[in-house]
Design a protein around this motif. Structure first.
Motif, PDB file in Angstrom:
ATOM      1  N   ARG A  42       7.394   7.337  -2.632  1.00 40.41           N
ATOM      2  CA  ARG A  42       6.941   8.227  -3.704  1.00 40.41           C
ATOM      3  C   ARG A  42       6.380   7.384  -4.846  1.00 40.41           C
ATOM      4  O   ARG A  42       7.043   6.485  -5.361  1.00 40.41           O
ATOM      5  CB  ARG A  42       8.100   9.089  -4.204  1.00 40.41           C
ATOM      6  CG  ARG A  42       7.711  10.057  -5.331  1.00 40.41           C
ATOM      7  CD  ARG A  42       8.847  11.026  -5.613  1.00 40.41           C
ATOM      8  NE  ARG A  42      10.074  10.323  -6.002  1.00 40.41           N
ATOM      9  CZ  ARG A  42      11.279  10.892  -6.022  1.00 40.41           C
ATOM     10  NH1 ARG A  42      11.430  12.170  -5.651  1.00 40.41           N
ATOM     11  NH2 ARG A  42      12.346  10.198  -6.393  1.00 40.41           N
ATOM     12  N   THR A  43       5.128   7.660  -5.228  1.00 40.92           N
ATOM     13  CA  THR A  43       4.500   6.933  -6.331  1.00 40.92           C
ATOM     14  C   THR A  43       4.761   7.649  -7.648  1.00 40.92           C
ATOM     15  O   THR A  43       5.256   8.781  -7.674  1.00 40.92           O
ATOM     16  CB  THR A  43       2.983   6.811  -6.099  1.00 40.92           C
ATOM     17  OG1 THR A  43       2.423   8.121  -5.959  1.00 40.92           O
ATOM     18  CG2 THR A  43       2.692   6.000  -4.842  1.00 40.92           C
ATOM     19  N   ASN A  98      -2.234   5.067  -0.693  1.00 41.84           N
ATOM     20  CA  ASN A  98      -2.707   5.638   0.568  1.00 41.84           C
ATOM     21  C   ASN A  98      -3.624   4.657   1.304  1.00 41.84           C
ATOM     22  O   ASN A  98      -3.530   4.492   2.528  1.00 41.84           O
ATOM     23  CB  ASN A  98      -3.449   6.946   0.300  1.00 41.84           C
ATOM     24  CG  ASN A  98      -3.823   7.665   1.582  1.00 41.84           C
ATOM     25  OD1 ASN A  98      -2.967   7.956   2.416  1.00 41.84           O
ATOM     26  ND2 ASN A  98      -5.111   7.940   1.748  1.00 41.84           N
ATOM     27  N   ASP A 119       2.794   9.076  -9.622  1.00 43.06           N
ATOM     28  CA  ASP A 119       2.061  10.339  -9.771  1.00 43.06           C
ATOM     29  C   ASP A 119       2.463  11.355  -8.699  1.00 43.06           C
ATOM     30  O   ASP A 119       1.719  12.290  -8.397  1.00 43.06           O
ATOM     31  CB  ASP A 119       0.548  10.105  -9.759  1.00 43.06           C
ATOM     32  CG  ASP A 119       0.078   9.302  -8.554  1.00 43.06           C
ATOM     33  OD1 ASP A 119       0.930   8.930  -7.720  1.00 43.06           O
ATOM     34  OD2 ASP A 119      -1.134   9.033  -8.454  1.00 43.06           O
ATOM     35  N   GLN A 120       3.642  11.122  -8.094  1.00 42.99           N
ATOM     36  CA  GLN A 120       4.306  12.071  -7.201  1.00 42.99           C
ATOM     37  C   GLN A 120       3.600  12.281  -5.863  1.00 42.99           C
ATOM     38  O   GLN A 120       3.772  13.303  -5.213  1.00 42.99           O
ATOM     39  CB  GLN A 120       4.493  13.430  -7.903  1.00 42.99           C
ATOM     40  CG  GLN A 120       5.329  13.359  -9.171  1.00 42.99           C
ATOM     41  CD  GLN A 120       6.706  12.747  -8.927  1.00 42.99           C
ATOM     42  OE1 GLN A 120       7.469  13.233  -8.098  1.00 42.99           O
ATOM     43  NE2 GLN A 120       7.019  11.670  -9.651  1.00 42.99           N
ATOM     44  N   HIS A 121       2.815  11.317  -5.426  1.00 42.21           N
ATOM     45  CA  HIS A 121       2.303  11.351  -4.066  1.00 42.21           C
ATOM     46  C   HIS A 121       3.414  10.897  -3.116  1.00 42.21           C
ATOM     47  O   HIS A 121       4.147   9.943  -3.413  1.00 42.21           O
ATOM     48  CB  HIS A 121       1.092  10.431  -3.913  1.00 42.21           C
ATOM     49  CG  HIS A 121      -0.172  11.005  -4.470  1.00 42.21           C
ATOM     50  ND1 HIS A 121      -0.415  11.134  -5.817  1.00 42.21           N
ATOM     51  CD2 HIS A 121      -1.281  11.485  -3.841  1.00 42.21           C
ATOM     52  CE1 HIS A 121      -1.608  11.660  -6.008  1.00 42.21           C
ATOM     53  NE2 HIS A 121      -2.164  11.887  -4.826  1.00 42.21           N
ATOM     54  N   ASN A 168      -0.865   3.835  -8.095  1.00 43.25           N
ATOM     55  CA  ASN A 168      -1.158   5.262  -7.989  1.00 43.25           C
ATOM     56  C   ASN A 168      -1.295   5.690  -6.533  1.00 43.25           C
ATOM     57  O   ASN A 168      -1.449   4.860  -5.623  1.00 43.25           O
ATOM     58  CB  ASN A 168      -2.401   5.642  -8.812  1.00 43.25           C
ATOM     59  CG  ASN A 168      -3.691   5.090  -8.228  1.00 43.25           C
ATOM     60  OD1 ASN A 168      -4.000   5.286  -7.054  1.00 43.25           O
ATOM     61  ND2 ASN A 168      -4.462   4.396  -9.060  1.00 43.25           N
ATOM     62  N   GLY A 169      -1.252   6.988  -6.319  1.00 41.28           N
ATOM     63  CA  GLY A 169      -1.216   7.523  -4.967  1.00 41.28           C
ATOM     64  C   GLY A 169      -2.435   7.186  -4.131  1.00 41.28           C
ATOM     65  O   GLY A 169      -2.317   6.917  -2.927  1.00 41.28           O
ATOM     66  N   ASP A 170      -3.625   7.209  -4.741  1.00 44.06           N
ATOM     67  CA  ASP A 170      -4.842   6.920  -3.975  1.00 44.06           C
ATOM     68  C   ASP A 170      -4.840   5.486  -3.444  1.00 44.06           C
ATOM     69  O   ASP A 170      -5.210   5.236  -2.288  1.00 44.06           O
ATOM     70  CB  ASP A 170      -6.079   7.145  -4.848  1.00 44.06           C
ATOM     71  CG  ASP A 170      -6.284   8.613  -5.198  1.00 44.06           C
ATOM     72  OD1 ASP A 170      -5.771   9.474  -4.450  1.00 44.06           O
ATOM     73  OD2 ASP A 170      -6.952   8.896  -6.212  1.00 44.06           O
TER      74      ASP A 170
END
Length: 533
Positions: free
Chosen positions: A41-42, A89, A44-46, A84-86
């Motif tokens: 979990r990042t 990923n 920013d909640q990804h 961050n989530g991006d």
């Protein structure tokens, strides 16, 4: 910090540790959620379902995180901060597929995250991508970024690029104008600054001051000390430097101006030769501005004299740093501002001794001797190691070869060549050492072979079209060029080119003059002839 790329997105693939099929299966398992045993979990909640074992296989960060016996070892959800989530990923996709897409907007975040997560292969890919995008406009920003994240390889690459392309960078780069005083002094003081003339350094100083003149003109004396004023032409110094508005009425600059005028006057009347390289205002930048000639055969006997050619003054200078003993028919190479003199002959004795000359402190020292005496020796450098091959020990031509490590100061034998040869010549191409021609004690040779350090073996290649002793050999554009030499009856002006892919030699246009026992340099493509009676 712009990369100024022509394409926004580039796909980069590393050599796979897994087969394509394995990568496809792992990616499918991740996408379906099968056998996933942890969720990342990042901030920013990804959320990312992943396999602990897969992450551990390519990241020491995750390996420590999941095996430290703390909560993360068993927790179903593990928080990853500051990524961050991006970007997360993209990194997880890379871990599973070994593919990633870089662009101007994500490369810095990916490198930062790869560094944080210790995905070292991805970190190396980021370094390579940034190196390929270097240009005069972005070099200083990338250099600063590399330093901040301790990118050792990229730091070294950007430093070389900066010093090699300084003049263009100082003219085109907005980042250059934004440097602080300490940073610009550090660059200008480098002995390895590659400039055609010292005028480029003075012009860069003035451009930097002009950018914020009220704030920076007080620093003129500190910056003027970085300019090798004694390397300027007399006309340029008098017309552009001495009379410059920042200098002419500045009392702190007067001692520098007076010292420089005195030096330039003495140089012009040719009475200052011996002290040329000792005067700090005229210390040559290395290695772009001077040519050293060490020893050799002169006036019927070997000499220990060192001469220096100053491109600015267009003069040769005899230096007061002669070697202890005369030496001729030796090998000579350079590594990191050191000149290594290998083997040779003094008219009576054949040498296995080796000497090193430090270009920064202008001092000779002895290094470990070779295992075999060698004059007419062939030498070259590969991966920071010196190779000495063949030669004559006073009794017979040698097939033996050895390798020197500057770090350990030790010569170690390598397998012998297939042929005895002296007066041959060696070069490096594609991480192999090629040696061509020479004399075996009975006849001039047309044979050639290469040594591969990875296999520790010599391999014969197709023979040259002509026998050549005292040959010039050099690697250029994926080919080996063999030029001139003595065929047993006459000196030649012919040359030939070897193609490693086809293992063939092809003739090339003749030189204007026949020659043997000469030096050849691949950057300027020039030849230095050694006369023999």
């Amino acid at each position: 910090m712009s990369l100024h790329t022509t394409e926004n997105i580039e796909k980069t693939t590393l050599i796979r540790k897994y087969s394509p099929l394995t990568c496809d299966v792992l990616s499918e398992l991740r996408n379906s959620g099968e056998y996933c045993d942890v969720i990342l979990r990042t901030d920013d909640q990804h959320l990312f379902k992943v396999h602990r074992a897969i992450l551990c296989s390519c990241s020491s960060f995750f390996r420590a995180l999941f095996t430290n016996g703390m909560n993360e070892t068993t927790d179903q959800i593990v928080d990853i901060h500051d990524i961050n989530g991006d970007i997360m990923n993209l990194i997880i996709d890379y871990v599973y597929t070994r593919e990633i897409k870089f662009n101007d907007n994500n490369i810095y975040e990916i490198l930062s995250a790869a560094n944080q997560l210790q995905v070292l292969e991805l970190f190396s890919l980021c370094e390579n991508y940034l190196y390929e995008k270097l240009n005069p406009e972005n070099i200083l920003g990338i250099r600063e970024f590399a330093s901040f994240f301790y990118c050792k390889k990229l730091c070294e690459q950007t430093e070389i690029y900066l010093l090699t392309n300084f003049t263009e960078i100082s003219i085109k780069s907005q980042e250059f104008l934004e440097l602080n005083l300490e940073q610009i002094i550090d660059i200008l003081n480098s002995d390895e600054l590659n400039i055609k003339s010292e005028e480029a350094v003075f012009d860069a100083v003035i451009r930097w001051i002009d950018y914020k003149v009220d704030e920076r003109k007080k620093n003129i004396v500190d910056l003027l000390k970085c300019v090798r004023l004694g390397l300027l032409t007399t006309n340029f110094f008098i017309e552009k430097v001495k009379c410059h508005p920042y200098i002419i009425n500045n009392e702190t600059c007067k001692p520098l101006v007076i010292d420089t005028l005195k030096y330039l006057y003495e140089l012009d009347v040719d009475t200052y030769q011996d002290l040329f390289v000792q005067n700090p205002i005229a210390r040559p930048r290395i290695p772009h501005e001077i040519i050293f000639v060490c020893g050799g055969w002169s006036g019927g006997s070997p000499t220990s004299v060192i001469e220096l050619y100053d491109t600015r003054a267009d003069k040769w200078f005899q230096l007061p740093f002669n070697d202890r003993f005369p030496r001729a028919y030796h090998g000579i190479v350079t590594i990191n501002n050191f000149i290594y003199v290998i083997g040779g002959f003094d008219g009576m004795e054949y040498f296995n001794s080796c000497r090193i000359f430090d270009l920064k402190i202008l001092q000779w020292n002895e290094i470990a001797p070779m295992n075999v005496k060698r004059c007419y020796v062939s030498v070259t450098v590969l991966d920071g190691l010196i190779y000495a091959m063949g030669g004559f020990d006073g009794h017979s031509r040698q097939s033996t070869a050895e390798r020197y490590s500057p770090n350990s100061n030790q010569w170690l034998p390598i397998p012998p060549m297939h042929a005895q040869r002296s007066d041959a010549s060696a070069t490096v191409l594609q991480n192999r050492i090629y040696i061509c021609g020479g004399f075996n004690g009975q006849e001039c040779m047309n044979s050639a072979e290469y040594f591969d350090p990875k296999t520790n073996q010599w391999t014969m290649i197709a023979p040259m079209r002509n026998r050549r002793s005292g040959i010039g050999v050099i690697a250029f554009h994926n080919s080996i060029y063999a030029i001139g030499g003595f065929n047993g009856s006459t000196r030649m002006n012919s040359g030939e080119r070897y193609n490693p892919k086809t293992n063939t030699w092809l003739s090339m246009p003749d030189m204007y003059n026949p020659r043997s026992n000469f030096a050849i340099e691949n950057k300027l493509k020039f030849f230095l002839h050694r006369r023999e009676n």
